[in-house]
Each structure stands twice: as C-alpha cells, then as structure tokens.
Design an enzyme around this catalytic site. Sequence first.
Site, PDB file in Angstrom:
ATOM      1  N   SER A 263     -31.216   7.528  21.528  1.00  0.00           N
ATOM      2  CA  SER A 263     -30.034   8.351  21.580  1.00  0.00           C
ATOM      3  C   SER A 263     -30.602   9.639  21.943  1.00  0.00           C
ATOM      4  O   SER A 263     -29.736  10.533  22.611  1.00  0.00           O
ATOM      5  CB  SER A 263     -29.391   8.410  20.405  1.00  0.00           C
ATOM      6  OG  SER A 263     -30.019   8.553  19.319  1.00  0.00           O
ATOM      7  N   SER A 318     -18.676   5.398  26.363  1.00  0.00           N
ATOM      8  CA  SER A 318     -17.300   5.082  26.101  1.00  0.00           C
ATOM      9  C   SER A 318     -17.372   4.413  24.494  1.00  0.00           C
ATOM     10  O   SER A 318     -16.353   4.627  23.869  1.00  0.00           O
ATOM     11  CB  SER A 318     -16.730   4.119  27.017  1.00  0.00           C
ATOM     12  OG  SER A 318     -17.603   3.046  27.284  1.00  0.00           O
ATOM     13  N   CYS A 320     -20.158   5.165  22.357  1.00  0.00           N
ATOM     14  CA  CYS A 320     -21.164   5.916  21.785  1.00  0.00           C
ATOM     15  C   CYS A 320     -20.469   6.917  20.799  1.00  0.00           C
ATOM     16  O   CYS A 320     -19.504   7.541  21.471  1.00  0.00           O
ATOM     17  CB  CYS A 320     -22.069   6.681  22.577  1.00  0.00           C
ATOM     18  SG  CYS A 320     -23.343   7.663  21.798  1.00  0.00           S
ATOM     19  N   ASP A 359     -26.384   9.928  32.517  1.00  0.00           N
ATOM     20  CA  ASP A 359     -26.204   8.539  31.586  1.00  0.00           C
ATOM     21  C   ASP A 359     -25.184   8.691  30.721  1.00  0.00           C
ATOM     22  O   ASP A 359     -25.302   9.457  29.647  1.00  0.00           O
ATOM     23  CB  ASP A 359     -27.634   8.201  30.782  1.00  0.00           C
ATOM     24  CG  ASP A 359     -27.578   6.975  29.788  1.00  0.00           C
ATOM     25  OD1 ASP A 359     -26.409   6.168  30.218  1.00  0.00           O
ATOM     26  OD2 ASP A 359     -28.306   6.793  29.040  1.00  0.00           O
ATOM     27  N   ARG A 419     -33.938   1.675  17.298  1.00  0.00           N
ATOM     28  CA  ARG A 419     -33.703   2.795  18.408  1.00  0.00           C
ATOM     29  C   ARG A 419     -33.273   4.038  17.543  1.00  0.00           C
ATOM     30  O   ARG A 419     -33.426   4.975  17.920  1.00  0.00           O
ATOM     31  CB  ARG A 419     -32.641   2.241  19.323  1.00  0.00           C
ATOM     32  CG  ARG A 419     -32.300   3.085  20.375  1.00  0.00           C
ATOM     33  CD  ARG A 419     -31.398   2.335  21.487  1.00  0.00           C
ATOM     34  NE  ARG A 419     -31.101   3.252  22.384  1.00  0.00           N
ATOM     35  CZ  ARG A 419     -29.915   3.773  22.520  1.00  0.00           C
ATOM     36  NH1 ARG A 419     -29.174   3.705  21.656  1.00  0.00           N
ATOM     37  NH2 ARG A 419     -29.517   4.164  23.589  1.00  0.00           N
TER      38      ARG A 419
END
Length: 502
Positions: A263, A318, A320, A359, A419
């Site tokens: 992220s 959309s 996140c 992105d 992540r």
Amino acid sequence: MAAIIDDVSRTFSEYLLIPRLSEKKHITNNVSLKTPLSRFKKGEKPKLSLNIPFTAASMQAVSGENMGIALAREGGTAFIFCSQPIENQTAMIKAIKNFKAGFVRSDTNVSPQTSLKDALKLVSQTNHSTIAITDNGEYNGKFLGILTDKDYWEKEDDFSKPVSDFMTPAQNVYSVKVGVSLNEANKTIRQYRKDCIPVLTNDGYLDSLVFRKDFIAHSDNPHELVDDEKRLVASAGINTHDYKERVPALIEAGATVFTIDSSDGYSEYQKECALWIRKNYGDKIIIGGGNVVAGDGFRYLANEALLDFVKVGIGGGSICITREQKGIGRGQASAIMDVVKERDKYFSETGIYVPVCSDGGLVNDTQIIIALAMGADFVMMGRYFAMTDESPTPKISINGQRYKAYWGEGSNRARNWQRYNEGVISGAMKFEEGVDAYVPAAGSLSEVLDISLSKLKATMCNNGSLTLKEFTENAVLTRISEQSFVESGTGNVVKLNANVNV
C-alpha cells in the site's frame, strides 16, 4: 511544524481535455497504444512494452490464471496475486506460459509401456489431450510416437493395454528439426493438415511441440503480449517478506515481470527486495514497485531501488480505505501530475526513462483517458477487471442482477497481513485497509476492453495524436467546476428504459 502543500488534492473527475487539431491521418486504425513497461536509456528501446496500456492488479479477486491468459492475449498483463502459497502462484504462472506457446515443452509424456488407463489419468491432470511417447516417459526423451484422443475409443478399447498398442509411431509422424522457425513449423502443420507436430533433435529426441490451435489463436489476437519464444508473458505480484523463496520459484515457472505489492512503497524494504532480485537475476527480469504519491517517492524507487516502473496511488481504489484508516494518500490526479513531473525531470538529468503506472482511482473510461493524458504510461486496475468473466470469483444473483465478489488485499477476507505489516511478522491483522464488496458482472474481458480501447483511440484522434507519447505531449487539460460537471451529464432529458416501447 508539518509542511503543508498549498494545492488541493485533486481527482481525475475534476478535469476535461481540450480538443486539438485532428488531421486526416488521425483515424483510429492508425493509433498505436504500445507503451513501455521497463526502464530504458535515451535512444534505446525498453526490454518490454505493453501493446495496450492496461494491467490487472495483484489481487485475489482479480488476477488468476484465466485473467493472466486473457489480458496477455489482448496485449496487456495481469499480476498474479501473491497472497497465496508459493506453489499455488507458480502453478498459475505455468498455466499462463503453457496456454499458448509457439514451441511448447510437452508436459504430458509417458513411456510405451504405460497403460492407456494411466496415460489418461495424466491427461486429466494436465488437461492436455496430446501425449508424447518417449523412451523414458520424460519431456526430452527419445521420441517414439504420439497419442491423441483420436487414437482410442473410450467405450470400446481395453484401457489396461500399453499405449504402444494405440499410439502413432514416430516413423508415421510428421516432424520438424530443432532450429526451424515458427513460421516454417506452421507451414508444415498446414501442409499435412495436422493438429500437432513434434520438434526433434538430430538424434531423434523430443525438444518441443507446435500446435495448430496456437497458430489460429495468434491470428485472432494479433496484439498478444508474448516473449521471444512466442509464449504469453506471465507477471506476478511479490511481497517484501518471502521474496527470496518466492521469486526463484516464479522465475523457474516462467514469470519475467514482477511488481512489489504494498500500500505504501516508499520504503527500504522495497529497495532491498528489488536490489536482491537485480543482484541474482540481472536486468533480464522486469521489476516494478510502489505505491507512491509524490516525486520524492518516485525518485527513491527509480534511483535507489532501480525499479523498471513505479506505481502511483494510495487509497484511491474502490475497495481501499487506507486514507480513512491511516490518514495517508493523495488525490490520484495530483499524485500522477507530481510523479510524472519528477519522472520527466529524472529523464532529463540521467537519460533514463522510468515508466509510471496509475494504480487505483479509476472509476470509468474517461478517467483512464485522463490518467494517460496526464502522463501515466499505463494504468493498473482492480474493479474494472473484477467485473469480467475472467476474474477468479463466481457470479451470483442479487435481486435479479448478476454480480461478482470483489475484496481488497488489505481486507480480512484476503488475510494478506504481510503486505501491511512491514518489518513485523505476526499472525493477524490489527485493522483493515480494504473492504469486501460486490461489483456488477460486465461480461467477457475482450468485450469490455474493446469499448474502452475504442474510446481511448477516438479521444487520441480528437487530440491530434497517434501514439500515447504524442497524446501526453499534445494534451491540454482544463479544470471543471461543479456546474460544469453537472452540465456534462444528461440531467435535462428523460432517459427511457430498454423495455419501454416508443
């Protein structure tokens, strides 16, 4: 005190393009959508370019093997998600590489003594009905013959008998020698009206197979993204924790393009990961990373981590909720403009061009177009591809409408805690950065892409451009007011439903 950026954090929906002169040459058939995927020096060509500026995000609900195959056939690439065991991800990569290849290494091989029953068990595992018969049952053994589903009758033949009783022996099989061009191999297929021919060494050992169906598939998809062996390009997401085990396995499976999935990519973890790959595999592997939202993040990843491309965008997807949960991020338009400015400055200073990927934050075709006009070399999307038939999730019916499940990699459903927990290994997520939702089913990828690419090409012609580079150079954008946004719609007419008779 904290530094404050004076400009407002802006989104793509706040901009429109001003048309430029369209000359007679500016027709959609003349437009090229080719765009670099890897860094290159001024005057040189990139190691790899996309044939369309579209990539699919490394997400469980988006990029499985079917998406990898379908998007590569259209000229883009899908990054197979890494929030799964290494062996599962490598199996998906292998499926992409084996789907269509000019010269295919056979993965369905038996010896002459193998029973037909055992041979058909292998067919059920590989889903490939052409069996190469070799002396040792290996893909590179002495070629003795070939067996297809035309050589036996399921309801009539004795499956306990060896395949040597059913196969077409080598002396009756048309073949070509190693070194033949793919074009010549396909000519042999057409000349003898065969579905498959083996490629043999001078000593008669099996090297590979060439299939008629691959030639037809390539003819129907002229913009396919393929490697030097005419195999589909396979791309994969990776993380910054198990890359020393995951990357070698993925490369062995056939992956040649990677994106480090995070992220927030402005970190030493990404630098260490990228430089480890560079040290061990050199420049033959393409490595992207991110995400960043400002010029300094881009420069760090381009100059220190030596990435091939940099992804831009935090919290705009959309599903996140990173901005809501952690208070970090930036409007996607502002982020792209800042990073593109730094990319061009870096190119001017060093002579090295590092592509930029937009992105997230793309809710419709118009915003994809604006992102490319602002200077993004290509876009990466999740929701857009999650809606298509090729995404991994099944269709469900909700109130009579067809939907597909879609969830973020930062959600509990994805369980992708590695992540978002940089540097600390623990067994659970303490908070989510993504949500679990549904998106309307939109149909096949080819149908959805055809509409988007048609709009993009038409807009480029309105902009007096035949390439994406020209598109960016010629683009003149204007900010719009709230009333301008309303004016762009169809608020002053009554829209009829499809079932209304006129």
